[in-house]
Motif scaffolding. Structure first.
Motif, short mmCIF file in Angstrom:
data_model
loop_
_atom_site.label_atom_id
_atom_site.label_comp_id
_atom_site.label_asym_id
_atom_site.label_seq_id
_atom_site.Cartn_x
_atom_site.Cartn_y
_atom_site.Cartn_z
N TYR A 1 -17.63 8.15 8.70
CA TYR A 1 -17.12 7.88 7.34
C TYR A 1 -15.67 7.37 7.32
O TYR A 1 -15.38 6.33 6.70
CB TYR A 1 -17.29 9.14 6.48
N THR B 1 -14.81 3.57 5.95
CA THR B 1 -14.03 3.36 4.73
C THR B 1 -12.77 2.52 4.98
O THR B 1 -12.05 2.21 4.03
CB THR B 1 -13.63 4.70 4.07
N TRP C 1 -21.24 8.01 -1.71
CA TRP C 1 -20.30 7.13 -1.00
C TRP C 1 -20.24 5.72 -1.58
O TRP C 1 -19.54 4.86 -1.04
CB TRP C 1 -20.64 7.08 0.50
N ASP D 1 -16.92 4.48 -2.21
CA ASP D 1 -16.14 4.22 -1.00
C ASP D 1 -16.54 2.90 -0.33
O ASP D 1 -16.05 2.58 0.76
CB ASP D 1 -16.36 5.36 0.01
#
Ligand SMILES: NC(=O)c1ccc[n+]([C@@H]2O[C@H](COP(=O)([O-])OP(=O)(O)OC[C@H]3O[C@@H](n4cnc5c(N)ncnc54)[C@H](OP(=O)(O)O)[C@@H]3O)[C@@H](O)[C@H]2O)c1
Length: 257
Positions: free
Chosen positions: A131, A135, A178, A181
């Protein structure tokens, strides 16, 4: 900035289970779209052979391999450290999976927990570890390789079906969580695909005939046909697609009677 919606030039993909079968086909597909690759599998020799073959076919691409077991959490962390050392990633393909087929009451605890580690917890933890790297980019994607067995009963054994069903729901939840993001999360659900895993059962002529009788397209799928769906979900062309599952099944899931 890559302006071609059907290319992955300059993007790096981490693919688990990339030394054989569907994972190897995904590797070839993403290389064809211009991606650089980070490949993971346990058997170091098979992985090195796959990497070398791909490097011969795509000499302009960066392709690296790491021998690691996605069922092992120390290995998962080592994979992400290695990814970071190689500059991070834009795409994560959670493909590695395995199975032991038994009646429900015959699984030992180690067996069923092991299938969960390989098929489900690996994808959850690798996604979470990836993650912060995903990102870093305005747009990135995760694709999980599920199975029709996560959607309906097939003769895989209950544990495999449980892991693949949970993988589908993980896909939907992470897609929503997400989205802000910039991470799209999707999955594919193959039916019988011609790989080393399926060569045993499909070599039984009666079983093969039963499988074909339940498949509207009347044939087994090829790894490249799964890879094409995964490739689409990775591409900028799929920029508004998230939380989705593409069945690659010759119509199996749509076939009642
Ligand atoms: N083939 C089908 O009909 C079918 C249908 C539906 C879904 N699927 C799913 O598709 C995915 C790929 O299956 P496949 O048929 O391509 O299998 P495969 O031909 O046996 O290839 C599996 C790949 O994953 C690697 N792998 C397995 N366990 C691993 C682990 N614990 N850690 C790291 N790498 C691991 C293997 O290398 P090492 O053994 O060296 O680690 C190999 O590279 C799986 O998730 C499977 O559940 C397959």
């Amino acid at each position: 900035m890559n302006t071609n919606r059907w290319r992955l030039d300059g993007q790096t993909a981490l693919i688990t289970g990339a030394s054989a079968g569907i994972g190897l086909a995904i590797a070839r597909e993403l290389l064809g779209f211009g991606a650089d690759l980070l490949l993971v599998a346990r058997d170091a020799d098979a992985l090195a052979q796959a990497r070398d073959d791909l490097a011969d076919e795509f000499p302009d691409r960066a392709i690296h391999g790491l021998s690691a077991d996605v069922a092992d959490d120390e290995d998962r962390q080592a994979i992400l450290d290695w990814v970071e050392d190689h500059g991070g990633l834009n795409l994560l393909v959670n493909n590695a999976g395995g199975n032991i087929t038994r009646p429900a009451n015959d699984y030992s605890e180690d067996e069923w927990r092991g299938i969960f580690e390989t098929n489900l917890f690996s994808a959850f933890e690798l996604s979470r570890y990836a993650y912060p790297l995903l990102t870093r980019h305005a747009a990135s994607a995760i694709v999980n390789v599920g199975s029709v067995s996560g959607i309906t009963h097939v003769r895989s054994g209950v544990v495999y079906g449980m892991t693949k069903a949970a993988l589908q729901q993980m896909t939907r939840n992470l897609a929503c969580e997400w989205a802000e993001d910039g991470i799209r999360v999707n999955s594919v659900a193959p039916w019988y695909i011609r790989t080393r895993r399926t060569s045993g059962p499909l070599s039984d002529a009666d079983y093969y005939d039963e499988v074909i009788a339940r498949t509207p397209m009347r044939r087994i799928g090829e790894p490249e046909e799964v890879a094409a769906a995964v490739g689409f979900l990775c591409l900028p062309a799929a920029s508004y697609v998230t939380g989705e599952c593409i069945a690659v099944d010759g119509g199996f899931l749509r076939y009642g009677f």
